[in-house]
Design a protein around this motif. Structure first.
Motif, short mmCIF file in Angstrom:
data_model
loop_
_atom_site.label_atom_id
_atom_site.label_comp_id
_atom_site.label_asym_id
_atom_site.label_seq_id
_atom_site.Cartn_x
_atom_site.Cartn_y
_atom_site.Cartn_z
N GLU A 96 0.84 -1.20 0.00
CA GLU A 96 0.00 0.00 0.00
C GLU A 96 0.88 1.26 0.00
OE1 GLU A 96 -3.88 -1.81 2.38
OE2 GLU A 96 -2.43 -0.57 3.46
N ARG A 97 1.93 1.13 0.87
CA ARG A 97 2.80 2.31 0.95
C ARG A 97 3.46 2.61 -0.41
NH1 ARG A 97 4.00 1.03 6.33
NH2 ARG A 97 5.92 -0.08 5.78
N GLU A 98 3.84 1.52 -1.09
CA GLU A 98 4.46 1.69 -2.42
C GLU A 98 3.47 2.33 -3.39
OE1 GLU A 98 5.90 -1.99 -4.23
OE2 GLU A 98 5.95 -0.87 -6.14
N ALA A 99 2.21 1.82 -3.34
CA ALA A 99 1.17 2.33 -4.26
C ALA A 99 0.86 3.79 -3.96
CB ALA A 99 -0.09 1.47 -4.12
N ILE A 100 0.75 4.12 -2.67
CA ILE A 100 0.41 5.48 -2.28
C ILE A 100 1.54 6.44 -2.66
CG2 ILE A 100 1.21 5.64 0.15
CD1 ILE A 100 -2.27 6.63 -0.83
N ALA A 101 2.81 5.88 -2.60
CA ALA A 101 3.96 6.70 -2.98
C ALA A 101 3.87 7.07 -4.46
CB ALA A 101 5.25 5.93 -2.68
N ARG A 102 3.44 6.03 -5.25
CA ARG A 102 3.30 6.29 -6.70
C ARG A 102 2.21 7.34 -6.93
NH1 ARG A 102 1.58 1.82 -9.50
NH2 ARG A 102 1.75 0.32 -7.80
N VAL A 103 1.12 7.22 -6.16
CA VAL A 103 0.00 8.16 -6.31
C VAL A 103 0.47 9.58 -5.98
CG1 VAL A 103 -2.25 8.82 -5.39
CG2 VAL A 103 -1.80 6.44 -5.91
N LEU A 104 1.21 9.65 -4.86
CA LEU A 104 1.68 10.97 -4.42
C LEU A 104 2.62 11.60 -5.45
CD1 LEU A 104 2.22 10.35 -0.59
CD2 LEU A 104 0.74 12.09 -1.62
N LYS A 105 3.48 10.67 -5.99
CA LYS A 105 4.44 11.17 -7.01
C LYS A 105 3.65 11.76 -8.19
CE LYS A 105 8.21 9.64 -9.89
NZ LYS A 105 8.61 8.48 -10.67
N SER A 106 2.62 11.02 -8.67
CA SER A 106 1.79 11.49 -9.79
C SER A 106 1.12 12.79 -9.41
CB SER A 106 0.73 10.45 -10.12
OG SER A 106 1.35 9.29 -10.56
N TYR A 107 0.60 12.83 -8.16
CA TYR A 107 -0.10 14.02 -7.67
C TYR A 107 0.81 15.26 -7.77
CZ TYR A 107 -2.26 17.25 -4.34
OH TYR A 107 -2.75 18.37 -3.73
N ARG A 108 2.07 15.02 -7.24
CA ARG A 108 3.00 16.16 -7.27
C ARG A 108 3.32 16.59 -8.72
NH1 ARG A 108 5.01 13.79 -2.55
NH2 ARG A 108 6.46 12.47 -3.72
N ASN A 109 3.56 15.55 -9.58
CA ASN A 109 3.84 15.86 -10.99
C ASN A 109 2.69 16.63 -11.63
OD1 ASN A 109 6.31 14.68 -10.82
ND2 ASN A 109 5.69 12.72 -11.75
N ILE A 110 1.47 16.20 -11.35
CA ILE A 110 0.26 16.83 -11.91
C ILE A 110 0.22 18.31 -11.50
CG2 ILE A 110 -2.28 16.89 -11.76
CD1 ILE A 110 -2.05 13.75 -11.55
N GLY A 111 0.49 18.50 -10.20
CA GLY A 111 0.46 19.87 -9.65
C GLY A 111 1.48 20.75 -10.39
N TYR A 112 2.70 20.16 -10.52
CA TYR A 112 3.78 20.92 -11.17
C TYR A 112 3.39 21.28 -12.60
CZ TYR A 112 8.28 21.68 -13.47
OH TYR A 112 9.30 22.18 -14.26
N LEU A 113 2.88 20.27 -13.33
CA LEU A 113 2.52 20.47 -14.73
C LEU A 113 1.42 21.51 -14.86
CD1 LEU A 113 2.63 16.77 -16.05
CD2 LEU A 113 4.09 18.65 -16.77
N PHE A 114 0.38 21.35 -13.99
CA PHE A 114 -0.75 22.25 -14.10
C PHE A 114 -0.35 23.70 -13.78
CE2 PHE A 114 -4.80 24.21 -12.95
CZ PHE A 114 -5.56 23.82 -14.03
N GLU A 115 0.63 23.76 -12.85
CA GLU A 115 1.08 25.11 -12.46
C GLU A 115 1.69 25.81 -13.70
OE1 GLU A 115 3.16 26.86 -8.45
OE2 GLU A 115 3.94 25.01 -9.31
N GLN A 116 2.51 25.05 -14.42
CA GLN A 116 3.12 25.63 -15.63
C GLN A 116 2.06 25.97 -16.64
OE1 GLN A 116 6.17 23.15 -17.33
NE2 GLN A 116 7.26 23.05 -15.37
#
Ligand code: ADP
Length: 525
Positions: free
Chosen positions: A94-114
């Motif tokens: 679960e921790r691995e999966a949630i880490a992947r989710v968080l990573k995507s979340y952060r990437n999404i945020g970064y991309l959307f910000e640009q």
């Protein structure tokens, strides 16, 4: 183990099983619920990502400010959700999966910000954008959608993980339930077998032992090793059987001893019985001899009495002749014979008279039994008067006084009873000191079915040492010079009294008179 403990354990076992099963069910159900909850949370996250994808499309197409705000708000919400719920996913997968989710979340945020910054600077219509700007947007949007598409499976895997776990736990519960049912199905026969082995079998063994022991097999033992009450009972039973065997052996040995004793005693008894039989035979023979002897004695007594009677009777005649002819001789030749011849004649006459008296008394003695008459009622008072009349001369000569109380009627030979009175009164008169007037008292008392007569005098009395002797034939206590007599009177009296079934005895002391007692059976009573 005690029966009570066994029963408690048997009762507790299902309770413990059920309780532990309930606890397991409770815990597993909680895990299932938790897994389902986590799956729902994962669904929510996926849904948020989906919503964000839609908003991304919408913003890409329409470029509206409202959509931009909605996107940012959704992104914030998703971030809050991931922070809040991300902690609940705690297994490594679960921790691995949630880490992947968080990573995507952060990437999404970064991309959307640009993308968003770029967009806001270009507030003009999309149609007015340069080709380069359009391409940039296309690339950003494409990368955004790609990140969103990657975040979706990551959160889906969270859902799948928990959903799968919930499913597998549910299946585990089903399997455990089946296992429990199977276990119970096996346990119940085992408990039954245990109960049978613990209670029924030992009781049956005990029952078998009881029936064997009661059948006489005293050496039979249970030899139980069980520690429960039935085991104890079995051991006590064995102990009892042991004691029974011991007492049986003791009893047998006592019996044997008793039998031996009885045998010995029987042998002794048989011997003494034989001796007794011999003795009895000897006694019977002796009794027969005695009877024969007594018959013989009676016959010889009768012959002797007959001889005495005949001899006395036949002697009387020559004696009378001797006396009367001597008296005649003395009378005819009186004065012609000298003094010596006269005294000789006197001796002859005196001797003849004494011989006559002796013969008369002997005749009376023998008649006492041989000439006895049958008993009849006799008025002893009247009989006494007749006797007194007969010896009146003697009484008067001696100045004797005779007193008599009331005398009874008795069954007797009147002539013989008269002889008894005559002899006793005669002696009372005779054995009286010179110069003393004889005082004689007669009386009779009744006791124990007999009359006791007494004849009391005031004479010279008798020394007690001669009490028995005076009743024997010819026994006298005085010389003929002192008191005349033959020594036969009391022997006749005794013989008559004994013929009447009575007794005679005397009470006296020398010098103080004598009292003669005799009894006559009272045949009337
Ligand atoms: P006996 O012809 O001598 O009187 P008994 O048989 O009548 O013979 O008496 C035996 C003896 O008993 C007498 O010799 C006398 O000594 C004694 N006796 C009998 N009666 C009396 C009496 N009443 N008082 C004292 N002595 C007695």
């Amino acid at each position: 183990m005690k029966i009570r403990t066994k029963l408690i354990l048997i009762a507790l076992l299902p309770v413990i099983l059920l309780l532990s099963l309930a606890v397991i069910f409770f815990l597993v159900t909680r895990q299932v619920e938790q897994a389902n909850y986590k799956a729902t949370q994962a669904d929510d996250i996926t849904k948020e990502f989906n919503d964000l994808s839609i908003l991304t499309y919408e913003y890409h197409i329409y470029s509206r400010e409202r959509v931009h705000r909605q996107w940012l708000q959704k992104y914030e919400e998703l971030g809050g959700m991931l922070r809040e719920k991300g902690r609940e996913f705690d297994t490594p997968e679960e921790r691995e999966a949630i880490a992947r989710v968080l990573k995507s979340y952060r990437n999404i945020g970064y991309l959307f910000e640009q993308y968003g910054t770029h967009h806001r600077s270009e507030t003009t219509a999309a149609a007015q954008l340069t080709e380069e700007q359009k391409n940039f947007r296309e690339r950003i949007t494409s990368r955004l959608l790609q990140e969103l598409a990657e975040a979706g499976p990551a959160s889906d895997s969270l859902h799948d993980l928990n959903h799968g776990r919930a499913l597998s736990l549910s299946r585990e519960i089903d399997r455990a339930s089946m296992l429990f049912v199977g276990f119970i199905a096996v346990l119940i026969p085992l408990i039954v077998a245990f109960i049978v082995r613990s209670f029924s079998v030992p009781v049956k063994v005990l029952q078998e032992a009881v029936s064997r022991i009661s059948g006489g097999a005293l050496s039979y033992r249970i030899n139980s090793r069980s520690q429960d009450e039935i085991g104890e009972l079995s051991r006590t039973f064995d102990l009892m059987a042991e004691r029974l065997l011991e007492s049986d052996e003791a009893l047998r040995s006592i019996n044997r001893e008793l039998e031996e004793r009885v045998g010995a005693r029987t042998a002794e008894l048989t011997l003494s019985n034989a001796q007794l039989k011999n003795e009895v035979a000897e006694r019977i023979a002796a009794e027969a001899d005695l009877k024969k002897f007594s018959v013989e004695l009676e016959r010889s007594n009768r012959e002797l009495e007959h001889f005495a009677y005949v001899a006395s009777h036949d002697l009387q005649e020559p004696l009378r002749k001797i006396a009367s002819f001597t008296e005649l001789l003395a009378k005819k030749y009186s004065g012609q014979l000298d003094e010596k011849a006269g005294s000789y004649m006197h001796f002859i006459v005196d001797g003849a008279h004494r011989m006559q008296a002796l013969i008369n008394d002997l005749l009376s003695f023998s008649r006492a039994t041989s000439r006895g008459k049958p008993f009849e009622p006799v008025d002893s008072g009247r009989l006494l008067q007749r006797v007194l009349a007969d010896i009146e001369l003697l009484l008067r000569e001696r100045g004797a006084q005779v007193h008599a109380g009331e005398l009874p009627v008795v069954y007797a030979d009147a002539a013989q009873l008269g002889l008894v009175f005559q002899n006793l009164i005669g002696n009372a008169v005779k054995y009286c000191s010179a110069g003393v007037a004889p005082e004689i008292t007669l009386s009779a008392t009744h006791a124990d079915r007999e009359w006791t007569f007494s004849v009391r005098d005031n004479g010279i009395g008798i020394n007690p040492q001669y009490f028995d002797r005076i009743f024997l034939l010819f026994q006298r206590l005085h010389t003929k010079e002192e008191y005349s007599g033959t020594g036969i009177g009391l022997a006749i009296v005794k013989k008559i009294i004994e013929r009447h079934g009575g007794r005679i005895w005397v009470e006296s002391a020398a010098g103080s008179g004598a009292t003669f007692y005799f009894t006559i059976a009272d045949q009337e009573s």
